[in-house]
Design an enzyme around this catalytic site. Structure first.
Site, PDB file in Angstrom:
ATOM      1  N   ASP A  78      -6.395  -6.824   4.221  1.00 56.40           N
ATOM      2  CA  ASP A  78      -7.510  -6.146   3.550  1.00 56.40           C
ATOM      3  C   ASP A  78      -8.470  -7.195   2.986  1.00 56.40           C
ATOM      4  O   ASP A  78      -9.682  -7.130   3.185  1.00 56.40           O
ATOM      5  CB  ASP A  78      -6.962  -5.254   2.430  1.00 56.40           C
ATOM      6  CG  ASP A  78      -8.079  -4.568   1.658  1.00 56.40           C
ATOM      7  OD1 ASP A  78      -8.993  -4.036   2.313  1.00 56.40           O
ATOM      8  OD2 ASP A  78      -8.034  -4.581   0.414  1.00 56.40           O
TER       9      ASP A  78
ATOM     10  N   ASP B 244      -3.379 -18.155   0.761  1.00 52.88           N
ATOM     11  CA  ASP B 244      -4.394 -18.809  -0.078  1.00 52.88           C
ATOM     12  C   ASP B 244      -5.104 -19.906   0.715  1.00 52.88           C
ATOM     13  O   ASP B 244      -6.334 -20.040   0.678  1.00 52.88           O
ATOM     14  CB  ASP B 244      -3.786 -19.355  -1.381  1.00 52.88           C
ATOM     15  CG  ASP B 244      -2.512 -20.159  -1.159  1.00 52.88           C
ATOM     16  OD1 ASP B 244      -1.919 -20.090  -0.062  1.00 52.88           O
ATOM     17  OD2 ASP B 244      -2.100 -20.875  -2.092  1.00 52.88           O
TER      18      ASP B 244
ATOM     19  N   TYR C  70       0.827  -1.211   0.000  1.00 56.67           N
ATOM     20  CA  TYR C  70       0.000   0.000   0.000  1.00 56.67           C
ATOM     21  C   TYR C  70       0.861   1.262   0.000  1.00 56.67           C
ATOM     22  O   TYR C  70       0.476   2.280  -0.548  1.00 56.67           O
ATOM     23  CB  TYR C  70      -0.884   0.039   1.256  1.00 56.67           C
ATOM     24  CG  TYR C  70      -2.213  -0.639   1.110  1.00 56.67           C
ATOM     25  CD1 TYR C  70      -2.295  -2.001   0.849  1.00 56.67           C
ATOM     26  CD2 TYR C  70      -3.391   0.077   1.241  1.00 56.67           C
ATOM     27  CE1 TYR C  70      -3.517  -2.629   0.730  1.00 56.67           C
ATOM     28  CE2 TYR C  70      -4.620  -0.542   1.126  1.00 56.67           C
ATOM     29  CZ  TYR C  70      -4.679  -1.894   0.867  1.00 56.67           C
ATOM     30  OH  TYR C  70      -5.895  -2.501   0.759  1.00 56.67           O
TER      31      TYR C  70
ATOM     32  N   ASP D 109     -12.310  -8.686   4.757  1.00 58.72           N
ATOM     33  CA  ASP D 109     -13.607  -8.667   4.055  1.00 58.72           C
ATOM     34  C   ASP D 109     -14.226 -10.061   4.049  1.00 58.72           C
ATOM     35  O   ASP D 109     -15.428 -10.226   4.263  1.00 58.72           O
ATOM     36  CB  ASP D 109     -13.443  -8.207   2.594  1.00 58.72           C
ATOM     37  CG  ASP D 109     -13.704  -6.711   2.430  1.00 58.72           C
ATOM     38  OD1 ASP D 109     -13.467  -5.964   3.406  1.00 58.72           O
ATOM     39  OD2 ASP D 109     -14.134  -6.300   1.334  1.00 58.72           O
TER      40      ASP D 109
ATOM     41  N   LYS E  21       2.826 -15.410   2.746  1.00 60.82           N
ATOM     42  CA  LYS E  21       3.024 -16.151   1.497  1.00 60.82           C
ATOM     43  C   LYS E  21       4.518 -16.446   1.415  1.00 60.82           C
ATOM     44  O   LYS E  21       5.218 -16.028   0.492  1.00 60.82           O
ATOM     45  CB  LYS E  21       2.515 -15.303   0.310  1.00 60.82           C
ATOM     46  CG  LYS E  21       2.471 -16.027  -1.026  1.00 60.82           C
ATOM     47  CD  LYS E  21       1.343 -17.039  -1.128  1.00 60.82           C
ATOM     48  CE  LYS E  21       1.455 -17.829  -2.422  1.00 60.82           C
ATOM     49  NZ  LYS E  21       0.506 -18.941  -2.517  1.00 60.82           N
TER      50      LYS E  21
END
Ligand code: IPM
Ligand code: MG
Length: 359
Positions: free
Chosen positions: A248, A224, A143, A252, A192
């Protein structure tokens, strides 16, 4: 009477002002009931600030926030500003305020309210007992890394860089361990590490800090796989800690487990007790101004503020109890109502919660 606390109020766009008004109503009632005292200072932020001041985060708004003990934020954004250049987007203001106020930690609880279990798209038996918190790193990673365009061998290219330093990882990971220690003592660190160097550093730091928290059980899960496990076994998670972009996305997903994003609160914290509190949902421009939005997420964000910034535990609990009581007696705003025709409006929901508040 408690010492007067300064609250910066940035209601923002869309349904922001409506839901914030109800939260303030609740705060005023708790002043009476618990001998608390607040001073509210309002600032422009987001799309409305672009329209009125030519920037999503005016300096005076930032100053109001920096002078305050806590910030209450509604929501920002809307289609009107979606095609603006980067400097004139509400989202840029949001990233700016996080960075400027040093809010490196974003805490998003996702718990399933028993009486709203049917609202989720998942089977009730899968959701049973789901009560987790996503702790998202908020001021680093892709970001905030360098971004640019350039002319490459095959034409125009775009570059986003992802950078994390050890100190940035340490502070968020320590905070997540602290939170886990006060809950069910289980921490899932998401990365990851099979692909990304920043993730390998992340994992090293987590493993280095872990022995400081021998009572907390730690697991590493690849992002994942975590996305998958959240749907498969949501109740097995307690605290999830992860970097900015993964957080982020996963927050959600976690919010949607509950089926009622209109209920979820969040806190963004820095080093001290200062914090910014906001509902997880957005500005919902499609229903703005109709008086039908759900103020509960913002009201529950006030409970988080009382608990995490001010240590007003009794008042925090009273707000949560009042919300539960109102829901248990069957009152619903349209977003969580099965029978939409009997849904209550924004101010009515606020009034019901105020009426249910007890010292
Ligand atoms: C969030 C939002 C923001 C983010 C956007 C609006 C910039 O999605 O708070 O999760 O990506 O952080
Ligand atoms: Mg998001």
């Amino acid at each position: 009477m408690a010492e007067t606390k300064k609250i910066a109020v940035i209601a923002g766009d869309g349904i922001g002002p409506e839901v914030v008004a109800e939260a303030i109503k609740v705060m005023k009632k708790t002043e009476e009931l618990f001998g608390l005292s607040f001073e509210f200072e309002h600032g422009l932020f987001g799309g409305i600030a672009i329209d009125e001041k030519g920037t999503p985060l005016p300096q005076e708004t930032l100053d109001i926030c920096k002078n305050a003990d806590a910030v209450l934020l509604g929501a920002v954004g809307g289609p009107k500003w979606d095609n603006n250049s980067k400097e004139l987007r509400p989202e840029t203001g949001l990233l700016g305020i996080r960075k400027e106020l040093g809010l490196f930690s974003n805490i998003r609880p996702a718990n399933v309210f028993d009486c709203l279990r049917e609202a989720s798209t998942l089977k009730p038996e899968v959701l049973e007992g789901t009560d987790l918190i996503v702790v998202r790193e908020l001021t680093g990673g892709i970001y905030f890394g360098e971004k640019f365009r350039r002319e490459g061998e095959h034409g125009e290219e775009a570059v986003d860089t992802c950078v994390y330093n050890v100190a940035e990882v340490e502070r968020i990971v320590r905070q997540a361990f602290d939170i886990a220690q006060k809950r069910r003592k289980h921490l899932t660190s998401v990365d990851k590490a099979n692909v990304l160097e920043t993730s390998r550093l992340w994992r090293e730091v987590v493993n280095r800090i872990a022995p400081e928290y021998p009572d907390v059980e730690l697991e590493h899960v690849l992002v994942d796989n975590c996305a998958m496990q959240l749907l498969r076994r949501p109740a097995s998670f307690d605290v999830i800690v992860t970097e900015n972009m993964f957080g982020d996305i996963l927050s959600d997903e976690a919010a949607m487990l509950t089926g009622s994003i209109g209920m979820l609160s969040s806190a963004s914290l820095g080093e001290g007790s200062f914090g910014l509190y906001e509902p997880v949902h957005g500005s919902a421009p499609d229903i703005a101004g109709q008086g039908i939005s759900n103020p509960i997420a913002t009201i529950l964000s006030v409970a988080l503020m009382y608990r995490l910034t001010f240590g007003y535990e009794a008042a925090a609990q009273a707000i949560e109890d009042a919300v539960s009581e109102v829901l248990n007696s069957g009152h619903r705003t349209g977003d969580i109502a099965v029978d939409k025709s009997s849904a209550v409006g924004t101010t009515e929901m606020g009034d019901l919660i105020v009426a249910a508040l007890k010292a």
